[in-house]
Design an enzyme around this catalytic site. Structure first.
Site, mmCIF file in Angstrom:
data_model
loop_
_atom_site.group_PDB
_atom_site.id
_atom_site.type_symbol
_atom_site.label_atom_id
_atom_site.label_comp_id
_atom_site.label_asym_id
_atom_site.label_seq_id
_atom_site.Cartn_x
_atom_site.Cartn_y
_atom_site.Cartn_z
ATOM 1 C CB SER A 182 -0.905 0.006 1.227
ATOM 2 O OG SER A 182 -0.155 0.118 2.418
ATOM 3 C CB THR B 193 -2.460 4.936 3.426
ATOM 4 O OG1 THR B 193 -3.099 5.062 2.173
ATOM 5 C CG2 THR B 193 -1.950 6.286 3.886
ATOM 6 C CB THR C 191 -0.786 6.178 0.225
ATOM 7 O OG1 THR C 191 -1.576 5.035 -0.080
ATOM 8 C CG2 THR C 191 -1.222 7.306 -0.681
ATOM 9 N NE ARG D 238 -8.085 7.433 -5.556
ATOM 10 C CZ ARG D 238 -7.669 7.127 -4.336
ATOM 11 N NH1 ARG D 238 -6.386 6.997 -4.087
ATOM 12 N NH2 ARG D 238 -8.506 6.963 -3.358
ATOM 13 C CB THR E 24 -5.258 4.527 6.398
ATOM 14 O OG1 THR E 24 -5.904 3.922 7.526
ATOM 15 C CG2 THR E 24 -3.862 4.957 6.797
ATOM 16 N N GLY E 25 -7.638 4.547 4.426
ATOM 17 C CA GLY E 25 -8.962 4.075 4.021
ATOM 18 C C GLY E 25 -9.430 4.814 2.778
HETATM 19 N N1 GLY Z 1 -6.342 6.858 1.764
HETATM 20 C C1 GLY Z 1 -5.546 6.488 0.688
HETATM 21 C C2 GLY Z 1 -6.184 6.701 -0.620
HETATM 22 O O1 GLY Z 1 -7.393 6.710 -0.737
HETATM 23 O O2 GLY Z 1 -5.464 6.845 -1.583
#
Ligand code: GLY
Length: 359
Positions: free
Chosen positions: A85, A209, A227, A237, A260-261
């Protein structure tokens, strides 16, 4: 106003009402488990951050700056090919290219720097610090960020490991609805068939992340988030991690929060900023995190993002510390991953996070 009344008064609709009941009960129950009383220094991080909290604490013990300490901590995870990640070994975008996001904030100087969609650099957090230190900007993206990183002497290398490439190839082979294109109709209120729900759930892929935040004995606060973002994302993105107020927010007078998430949910609520602002009003880290999480639940209305029971079909986590050294991890859901790393100056270990929903 206590938590139960606050949440009840702020809840919107069925989802909000469910959340308020559960948060009221569980937040109180969990509070005693999270903190043994404030002490400084302290370092908190996401669940994958035990090595980072250890390293950061050691460096602060040797008198190093809080930001240098947390960056050195997350550098361990950025260089770890086993963590899919973050950094080297992170899962790539839809086209097999690893694109990294990172932000840093240095409380004592109110400094900030970030990079997004950066390719080929193992330590985006160091480049983010260079943006903070060597430019009058705070965010560089894509080819510009890479040019800057190379000019600053960072080495370019292929970040896609064989293991990550195989996972990406499997995703390509299986490719069906598991991408990030959606039908605009799915945003409108309507009921979805079980098949459509299943397809939508397939979109909720790996959001890894690492976030790490520290406060030293002088009450100086810094944080970093880094991340490889959402696995197999559309090229370009950018998630919440490099955006101040979303994936990271630090105010030296108050404290820090990182996340994170699912970045898209966090970006639309500026949740890290919100958490720090709640703390500024005197709210504890745990309570501040639960309130911000509640806000995200209330703002999640698109049918394709909701489970059959009306709760969000994604995960989100906060890592919070205030200037006094009080800290909390806050998750949307309870579960085996509802933990965060803490070094409180005595021991370095994972602790249970508070959460909004039991399941
Ligand atoms: N929280 C990491 C992402 O959505 O890229």
């Amino acid at each position: 106003m206590d938590r139960r009344s606050f949440l009840k008064s702020s809840a919107l609709g069925v989802v909000g009402a469910v959340a308020s009941r559960e948060a009221g009960a569980q937040g109180v129950e969990r509070q005693a488990q999270v903190s043994d009383g404030p002490s400084l220094p302290v370092v908190v991080a996401s669940r994958n951050g035990l090595a980072a909290t250890q390293k950061a604490m050691e460096m602060m013990g040797a008198g190093e700056d809080t930001l240098d300490a947390v960056i050195a901590g997350v550098n361990i995870v950025e260089a770890d090919p086993e963590d899919r990640s973050v950094g080297y070994g992170g899962l790539p975008n839809e086209e097999g290219v690893v694109q990294l996001d990172s932000s840093v904030m240095h409380g004592p100087t109110n400094g900030a720097g970030a990079v997004a969609s950066l390719e080929g650099i193992v330590h985006p957090s160091k480049v983010a610090r260079d943006v903070m230190t060597h430019t009058d900007h705070v965010l560089l993206v894509g080819p510009g960020a890479l040019k800057f990183a190379l000019a600053m002497g960072h080495e370019k290398r292929d970040l896609l490991t064989d293991e990550a490439r195989e996972i990406w190839m499997k995703w390509k082979r299986d490719l069906s609805e598991r991408d990030d294109w959606i039908d605009p109709a799915d945003r409108l209120p309507r009921s979805m068939t079980p098949g459509e729900k299943h397809a939508a759930r397939q979109m909720m892929r790996h959001h890894g992340t690492i976030n790490c935040n520290a406060v030293n004995e002088k009450g100086e606060v810094s944080g970093v988030t880094t991340t490889s973002g959402l696995a197999f994302k559309l090229p370009g993105r950018v998630g919440d991690s490099p955006i101040f107020g979303a994936g990271l927010f630090v105010d030296n007078e108050v404290g820090a929060c990182g996340s994170t998430g699912r970045g898209e949910a966090n970006l639309k609520t500026c949740a890290s900023f919100l958490v720090v602002e709640f703390m500024r009003q005197g709210v504890s880290p745990e309570e501040a995190g639960l309130r911000a999480m509640q806000r995200i639940v209330e703002k999640t209305t698109e049918p394709y993002l909701l489970r059959d029971d009306g709760k969000p079909a994604f995960g989100l986590n906060f890592y919070i510390v205030n200037k006094k050294g009080e800290y909390a991890g806050v998750n949307l859901y309870k579960g085996s991953r509802a933990q965060f790393a803490v070094h409180d100056g005595r021991e370095n270990r994972l602790r249970d996070s508070a959460y909004l929903f039991e399941r």
